[in-house]
Design an enzyme around this catalytic site. Sequence first.
Site, PDB file in Angstrom:
ATOM      1  N   SER A   1       0.155   3.409   7.469  1.00 34.66           N
ATOM      2  CA  SER A   1       0.339   4.796   7.899  1.00 34.66           C
ATOM      3  C   SER A   1      -0.998   5.501   8.045  1.00 34.66           C
ATOM      4  O   SER A   1      -1.065   6.653   8.454  1.00 34.66           O
ATOM      5  CB  SER A   1       1.223   5.526   6.902  1.00 34.66           C
ATOM      6  OG  SER A   1       0.605   5.535   5.647  1.00 34.66           O
TER       7      SER A   1
ATOM      8  N   ASN B   1       0.821  -1.198   0.000  1.00 34.09           N
ATOM      9  CA  ASN B   1       0.000   0.000   0.000  1.00 34.09           C
ATOM     10  C   ASN B   1       0.860   1.256   0.000  1.00 34.09           C
ATOM     11  O   ASN B   1       0.977   1.941  -1.017  1.00 34.09           O
ATOM     12  CB  ASN B   1      -0.942  -0.024   1.206  1.00 34.09           C
ATOM     13  CG  ASN B   1      -2.042   1.015   1.100  1.00 34.09           C
ATOM     14  OD1 ASN B   1      -1.933   1.954   0.332  1.00 34.09           O
ATOM     15  ND2 ASN B   1      -3.084   0.847   1.865  1.00 34.09           N
ATOM     16  N   ASP B   2       1.520   1.515   1.117  1.00 37.70           N
ATOM     17  CA  ASP B   2       2.292   2.755   1.210  1.00 37.70           C
ATOM     18  C   ASP B   2       3.415   2.838   0.176  1.00 37.70           C
ATOM     19  O   ASP B   2       3.715   3.914  -0.326  1.00 37.70           O
ATOM     20  CB  ASP B   2       2.883   2.907   2.616  1.00 37.70           C
ATOM     21  CG  ASP B   2       1.789   3.119   3.655  1.00 37.70           C
ATOM     22  OD1 ASP B   2       0.671   3.517   3.258  1.00 37.70           O
ATOM     23  OD2 ASP B   2       2.044   2.888   4.848  1.00 37.70           O
ATOM     24  N   VAL B   3       4.024   1.687  -0.156  1.00 34.11           N
ATOM     25  CA  VAL B   3       5.162   1.720  -1.072  1.00 34.11           C
ATOM     26  C   VAL B   3       4.746   1.952  -2.524  1.00 34.11           C
ATOM     27  O   VAL B   3       5.598   2.067  -3.394  1.00 34.11           O
ATOM     28  CB  VAL B   3       6.020   0.432  -0.978  1.00 34.11           C
ATOM     29  CG1 VAL B   3       6.632   0.292   0.404  1.00 34.11           C
ATOM     30  CG2 VAL B   3       5.231  -0.800  -1.353  1.00 34.11           C
ATOM     31  N   VAL B   4       3.445   1.998  -2.784  1.00 36.94           N
ATOM     32  CA  VAL B   4       2.982   2.324  -4.134  1.00 36.94           C
ATOM     33  C   VAL B   4       2.041   3.534  -4.119  1.00 36.94           C
ATOM     34  O   VAL B   4       1.310   3.778  -5.060  1.00 36.94           O
ATOM     35  CB  VAL B   4       2.244   1.136  -4.797  1.00 36.94           C
ATOM     36  CG1 VAL B   4       3.213   0.000  -5.092  1.00 36.94           C
ATOM     37  CG2 VAL B   4       1.098   0.647  -3.947  1.00 36.94           C
TER      38      VAL B   4
END
Lengths: 99, 453
Positions: B421, B380-383
């Site tokens: 996050s 999620n956060d890394v994309v």
Amino acid sequence: MEAVFLAFVLMLSIFLGFELISKVPATLHTPLMSGANAISGITLVGALTSAGAGIDLWATWLGAVAVAFATIKVVGGYMVTNRMLAMFKKKDDKQGDQA
Amino acid sequence: MSLVLINAIYIVAAALFVFGLKQLGSPATAVRGNLLSAVGMFLAIVVTLFSRGILEFQWIAAAAAVGAIIGAIAAQRIAMTSMPEMVALFNGSGGIASLLVGWAALYNVGNTLFTIITILLSILIGAVTFSGSIVAWGKLSEIMPSRAIVFAAQRIVNALILIALIYCGVMFAMEPTLNSPYFFAVIALSLLFGVMVVIPIGGADMPVVISLLNSYSGLAACAAGFAINNIILIVAGSLVGAAGMILTNIMCKAMNRSLANVLFSGFGAVKTATKVEGEVKPINAEDAYLILEAASTVSFVPGYGMAVAQAQHVVRELGELLEKNGTEVTYAIHPVAGRMPGHMNVLLAEANVPYDQLVEMEDINRRIENVDVAVVIGANDVVNPAAREDENSPIYGMPIINVDHARTVFILKRTMASGFSGVDNPLFFGENSRMLFGDAKESISKVIAEFKI
């Protein structure tokens, strides 16, 4: 003088460590970490001397417990790293893209 | 055995550690590297056992047998998805061993002030590594809540612990008796400090913590080496300490945050990101199959969710089917995807994905425009494109895999909840995004079933 000498060794080893690791591909980060983990099980050598010196019963006990923990780390660390690394395979000559 | 001979063999062991670490740096030589360093360890242990200092063997033999059995069983049994927990526990056992070695060194006669200080250091670092690793393990195995635990006066409390630690340390150094209450206070406070350092760090920051604790366990061994005047401990410990620092640094860079920020901030509490609104476009397995079938390049982007769903094997199966179909398949891995450095790589390797198909973030971003379908599995956060575009986002500035630039993006997701996050992900509302809702493993299995019809 002894302390200075040891500090000298410390400084050189730290720089060597930085140099050795800085170019490791991300693929190998976990095995590298667990391999390094096994190496830091070197505390075992210290634990052996404390447990075996026979200075004091309590010191022997402390040393023996330290031996047990450090052995877990050494044996477990090397074995699990080996197990992991055995899984990393290069692509065998399949037809298709990137050779 | 003479001291000179012992030290000579320690030098050989140190050289083997250096070669071993060097060879761990490339997939082709890594197995041999690990073996070399194991040989080094074996030599160091054997030569120590033969040294004249060792008088009693019965305790050593018993303790080593227990440790070896536990270590071997753990190493054999552990599932690859649980590797982060395992590494955390190994870090912890190194920490406690160094603490105990430091403690036992107190019984040596004729300790100088310098030795007392190094004993205190090995206890401090060892205890912090130990209790910190236990907390990290608790968070990883979800025995404890994995989110960041923050409370109002945290920094003040930490500062007070640190002051008390220094005070007790100084008092002890001035009068180092075996049963000094200050000594036990140092142990207790160090253990407490380790807990306090790790609780404010949330689940997605775990790669940083794990590699940092790995580094600490090396430094603890190094400090113990000073305490007992053993040079091989200093060399090996500091090699590992340095290696851990490098990894920690790589992890921090991959999140565009400083180490201090990871350690002290308790992520996500500060800013509120711009609310994203829009409509998501769900897709079913059948349509997903049709698009994948027609694609000429597909890139899988795994995250922690893939580990949770244990989906790595079905992902590989789908990858192989696509390849048979003439599609170019890659697996794009963000450096901090998962819960420890290299987590995704290990899982995919376990599922028999060849390592030359695993590509790093920079490589895939360079050619992401040419990727027909990017399949996001539990990441999620890394994309999250907000990291690039939304200055108010808490993850703003973090390098991401730009899957939104691919021609089509499939996002496998359980529900519409936001990532760790707590940030909304504008990716889900993108023009080229399609949501494949459900358990990642089931969803992929359905797509595979379509292929096989």
